[in-house]
Design a protein around this motif. Structure first.
Motif, PDB file in Angstrom:
ATOM      1  N   UNK A 267     -32.994 -32.593  65.124  1.00  0.00           N
ATOM      2  CA  UNK A 267     -33.019 -31.172  64.783  1.00  0.00           C
ATOM      3  C   UNK A 267     -31.611 -30.656  65.004  1.00  0.00           C
ATOM      4  N   UNK A 268     -30.722 -31.239  66.081  1.00  0.00           N
ATOM      5  CA  UNK A 268     -29.282 -30.849  65.917  1.00  0.00           C
ATOM      6  C   UNK A 268     -28.631 -31.234  64.674  1.00  0.00           C
ATOM      7  N   UNK A 269     -28.966 -32.435  64.296  1.00  0.00           N
ATOM      8  CA  UNK A 269     -28.150 -33.131  63.136  1.00  0.00           C
ATOM      9  C   UNK A 269     -28.349 -32.248  61.897  1.00  0.00           C
ATOM     10  N   UNK A 270     -29.756 -31.852  61.392  1.00  0.00           N
ATOM     11  CA  UNK A 270     -30.095 -31.268  60.453  1.00  0.00           C
ATOM     12  C   UNK A 270     -29.601 -29.695  60.284  1.00  0.00           C
ATOM     13  N   UNK A 271     -29.809 -29.105  61.540  1.00  0.00           N
ATOM     14  CA  UNK A 271     -29.531 -27.734  61.593  1.00  0.00           C
ATOM     15  C   UNK A 271     -27.815 -27.705  61.687  1.00  0.00           C
ATOM     16  N   UNK A 272     -27.199 -28.628  62.187  1.00  0.00           N
ATOM     17  CA  UNK A 272     -25.702 -28.601  61.954  1.00  0.00           C
ATOM     18  C   UNK A 272     -25.163 -28.727  60.567  1.00  0.00           C
ATOM     19  N   UNK A 273     -25.916 -29.699  60.009  1.00  0.00           N
ATOM     20  CA  UNK A 273     -25.699 -29.889  58.540  1.00  0.00           C
ATOM     21  C   UNK A 273     -25.790 -28.650  57.680  1.00  0.00           C
ATOM     22  N   UNK A 274     -26.680 -27.846  57.831  1.00  0.00           N
ATOM     23  CA  UNK A 274     -27.271 -26.798  57.277  1.00  0.00           C
ATOM     24  C   UNK A 274     -26.234 -25.783  57.480  1.00  0.00           C
ATOM     25  N   UNK A 275     -25.791 -25.568  58.585  1.00  0.00           N
ATOM     26  CA  UNK A 275     -24.825 -24.673  59.045  1.00  0.00           C
ATOM     27  C   UNK A 275     -23.495 -24.843  58.367  1.00  0.00           C
ATOM     28  N   UNK A 276     -23.026 -26.282  58.547  1.00  0.00           N
ATOM     29  CA  UNK A 276     -21.726 -26.584  57.647  1.00  0.00           C
ATOM     30  C   UNK A 276     -21.811 -26.235  56.201  1.00  0.00           C
ATOM     31  N   UNK A 277     -22.904 -26.432  55.674  1.00  0.00           N
ATOM     32  CA  UNK A 277     -22.917 -26.275  53.870  1.00  0.00           C
ATOM     33  C   UNK A 277     -22.910 -24.683  53.970  1.00  0.00           C
ATOM     34  N   UNK A 278     -23.657 -23.789  54.609  1.00  0.00           N
ATOM     35  CA  UNK A 278     -23.488 -22.407  54.822  1.00  0.00           C
ATOM     36  C   UNK A 278     -21.974 -21.895  55.034  1.00  0.00           C
ATOM     37  N   UNK A 279     -21.301 -22.477  55.817  1.00  0.00           N
ATOM     38  CA  UNK A 279     -20.097 -22.176  55.956  1.00  0.00           C
ATOM     39  C   UNK A 279     -19.228 -22.428  54.930  1.00  0.00           C
ATOM     40  N   UNK A 280     -19.239 -23.534  54.317  1.00  0.00           N
ATOM     41  CA  UNK A 280     -18.577 -24.183  52.877  1.00  0.00           C
ATOM     42  C   UNK A 280     -18.777 -23.123  51.849  1.00  0.00           C
ATOM     43  N   UNK A 281     -19.882 -22.741  51.691  1.00  0.00           N
ATOM     44  CA  UNK A 281     -20.170 -21.825  50.549  1.00  0.00           C
ATOM     45  C   UNK A 281     -19.879 -20.452  50.779  1.00  0.00           C
ATOM     46  N   UNK A 282     -19.900 -20.181  51.817  1.00  0.00           N
ATOM     47  CA  UNK A 282     -19.460 -18.651  52.370  1.00  0.00           C
ATOM     48  C   UNK A 282     -17.777 -18.672  52.215  1.00  0.00           C
ATOM     49  N   UNK A 283     -17.257 -19.569  52.507  1.00  0.00           N
ATOM     50  CA  UNK A 283     -15.845 -19.434  52.331  1.00  0.00           C
ATOM     51  C   UNK A 283     -15.307 -19.635  50.781  1.00  0.00           C
ATOM     52  N   UNK A 284     -16.066 -20.426  50.387  1.00  0.00           N
ATOM     53  CA  UNK A 284     -15.988 -20.254  48.523  1.00  0.00           C
ATOM     54  C   UNK A 284     -16.140 -19.159  47.749  1.00  0.00           C
ATOM     55  N   UNK A 285     -17.277 -18.353  48.298  1.00  0.00           N
ATOM     56  CA  UNK A 285     -17.735 -17.295  47.955  1.00  0.00           C
ATOM     57  C   UNK A 285     -16.798 -15.956  48.264  1.00  0.00           C
ATOM     58  N   UNK A 286     -16.264 -16.111  49.438  1.00  0.00           N
ATOM     59  CA  UNK A 286     -15.333 -15.122  49.794  1.00  0.00           C
ATOM     60  C   UNK A 286     -13.939 -15.047  49.170  1.00  0.00           C
ATOM     61  N   UNK A 287     -13.541 -16.381  48.811  1.00  0.00           N
ATOM     62  CA  UNK A 287     -12.295 -16.562  48.251  1.00  0.00           C
ATOM     63  C   UNK A 287     -12.667 -15.951  46.578  1.00  0.00           C
ATOM     64  N   UNK A 288     -13.721 -16.339  45.808  1.00  0.00           N
ATOM     65  CA  UNK A 288     -13.431 -15.924  44.783  1.00  0.00           C
ATOM     66  C   UNK A 288     -13.716 -14.280  44.471  1.00  0.00           C
ATOM     67  N   UNK A 289     -14.598 -13.809  45.657  1.00  0.00           N
ATOM     68  CA  UNK A 289     -14.928 -12.520  45.336  1.00  0.00           C
ATOM     69  C   UNK A 289     -13.365 -11.807  45.497  1.00  0.00           C
ATOM     70  N   UNK A 290     -12.610 -12.257  46.467  1.00  0.00           N
ATOM     71  CA  UNK A 290     -11.365 -11.565  46.680  1.00  0.00           C
ATOM     72  C   UNK A 290     -10.557 -11.741  45.347  1.00  0.00           C
ATOM     73  N   UNK A 291     -10.589 -12.789  44.681  1.00  0.00           N
ATOM     74  CA  UNK A 291     -10.157 -12.670  43.188  1.00  0.00           C
ATOM     75  C   UNK A 291     -10.513 -11.812  42.280  1.00  0.00           C
ATOM     76  N   UNK A 292     -11.682 -11.379  42.325  1.00  0.00           N
ATOM     77  CA  UNK A 292     -12.120 -10.296  41.565  1.00  0.00           C
ATOM     78  C   UNK A 292     -11.464  -8.980  41.689  1.00  0.00           C
ATOM     79  N   UNK A 293     -11.305  -8.760  42.942  1.00  0.00           N
ATOM     80  CA  UNK A 293     -10.499  -7.328  43.386  1.00  0.00           C
ATOM     81  C   UNK A 293      -8.973  -7.635  42.796  1.00  0.00           C
TER      82      UNK A 293
END
Length: 425
Positions: free
Chosen positions: A384-410
């Motif tokens: 449970x900890x392993x898979x939820x941790x992996x999901x959280x890490x992937x979410x944070x990864x894509x959130x950082x990438x999305x935020x970076x490219x959204x700032x470029x749009x500005x």
């Protein structure tokens, strides 16, 4: 007549080995080691059901060793790795801290330093002195030379976490935690590793002598189910591990290319004044994505893969205990069959060694069942900890990438508005 007399002293299940044929084999698969009927082999979608990752309200009820923090009286921690260099060798030691209120300890707190071979000594002693119990695995001692630097910070940190988990599992076990070898490991300044002989080797030789040439009867259904579950579980873990290793390798190669890609935009911006801000923005976005991908890879290599490997080793440990149980069963059945075949007078009592072997088998079965339930409970929590941790890490990864490219749009929108203003003027 002799068999009738033995029926009062031997359990019906064991006597049935000699008075009736074994029941026909049935196809079965496992859910935590319990045989259930299934019409077809396990599919990918059923793996999560086999691992019991969903919340199971009866899990704690079935676990005979469930403990709360208030009832625990032995706490251990492994931390503070230190490198030691001498003329003969270079090695790492770890600080082992203990806090306890148990009467068999002279002090409430201890702090000693141990190296890997000390942990290995402890595990071997536990296996020798507690052959009926599942001993948690240690991380592998050897690494491929030139592939992994065993003195690197990452490797030492990963090994330290694994040693800490090993010692905590032993300290939380209701039987292993009272083993005198554990007491010595936690308290002694210098371990006497030469004391004691390999008890298990002696037991194994005894079994070979008694049961030599004897064909072992089939395992009881519940232990057959355990073996089948371990085979399936190990196969799934191996597949996941191979794919994860390949993903990690491809991510590393992609990260190398991505860093070069971002550098090109940064150098290009120096020669294009009007496009400097957009080009620098793209370079900055790529750099942010590189950092996020690097963190994602670290999480997989330091958190995800070690847990998979730990449970691969756990499977081997559990199979080893099952083999010992089979040896104990073979010894008992061999002695019992020999006693039955001997021509003895009426009213001859059952030989003492047969009763002793029967008690040993029953003790083995009870300990193995209890440790199996405990292992299943720990596995549910770990995955449970392993898979939820992996999901959280992937979410944070894509959130950082999305935020970076959204700032470029500005930045691009500001540049477009600025260009229109210049055209109007």
């Amino acid at each position: 007549l002799l068999m009738e007399k033995y029926q009062n002293a031997v359990s019906p299940d064991l006597m049935s080995l000699f008075v009736s044929p074994p029941p026909p084999a049935q196809e079965a698969s496992l859910t935590n080691g319990a045989p259930v009927e299934t019409p077809s082999p396990a599919s990918t979608s059923s793996l999560f059901n086999r691992l019991q990752l969903d919340d199971d309200p009866e899990a704690d009820v079935r676990d005979p060793y469930t403990e709360t923090a208030e009832t625990r009286d032995l706490f251990v921690t492994v931390d503070d790795p230190k490198k030691h260099v001498s003329t003969m060798e270079t090695y790492i030691t770890y600080r082992v801290s203990t806090k306890t209120s148990r009467v068999e300890f002279d002090l409430p707190e201890y702090c000693v330093r141990r190296r890997y071979q000390d942990f290995d000594w402890l595990r071997m002693k536990l296996e020798d002195s507690q052959p009926t119990h599942l001993i948690p695995p240690l991380p592998e001692k050897f690494v491929m030379k030139g592939v992994v630097d065993r003195f690197s910070e990452e490797f030492v940190e990963t090994r330290m976490k694994a040693l800490d988990k090993f010692l905590k599992r032993v300290a939380d076990h209701p039987v292993l935690s009272f083993n005198p070898h554990l007491n010595a490991f936690l308290t002694a300044k210098d371990l006497n590793k030469r004391q004691g002989l390999a008890l298990l080797t002696k037991v194994g030789e005894s079994v070979k002598h008694v049961a030599g040439g004897y064909k072992l009867r089939p395992r009881p259904a519940e232990f057959c189910a355990m073996g089948e579950y371990l085979d399936t579980f190990n196969q799934k873990l191996g597949t996941i591990d191979r794919i994860a290793q390949r993903i990690l390798k491809e991510q590393s190669e992609y990260l190398t290319e991505l860093r070069e890609y971002g550098t090109v935009y940064s150098s290009w911006a120096a020669s294009e004044e009007e496009l400097r801000r957009p080009l620098e923005g793209v370079g900055g976005c790529v750099a942010t994505c590189c950092g996020a991908l690097d963190d994602l890879g670290d999480g997989m290599s330091q958190d995800f893969l070690p847990v998979l490997r730990e449970y691969v080793l756990y499977v081997e440990s559990m199979k080893n205990v099952l083999r010992k149980r089979d040896q104990s069963q073979a010894e008992y059945e061999g002695r019992l069959e020999a006693a039955i075949l001997r021509k003895q007078e009426d009213r001859t009592p059952m030989p003492a060694e047969v009763e002793k072997c029967q008690d040993k088998v029953e003790c083995f079965n009870a300990d193995l069942k209890a440790d199996w339930e405990r292992w299943q409970s720990n596995k549910r929590q770990d995955f449970k900890l392993l898979l939820t941790g992996m999901a959280d890490k992937n979410i944070r990864h894509y959130e950082k990438c999305q935020a970076a490219w959204e700032s470029l749009l500005t930045v691009l929108q500001d540049k477009q508005a600025e260009d229109k203003t210049h055209e109007t003027n």
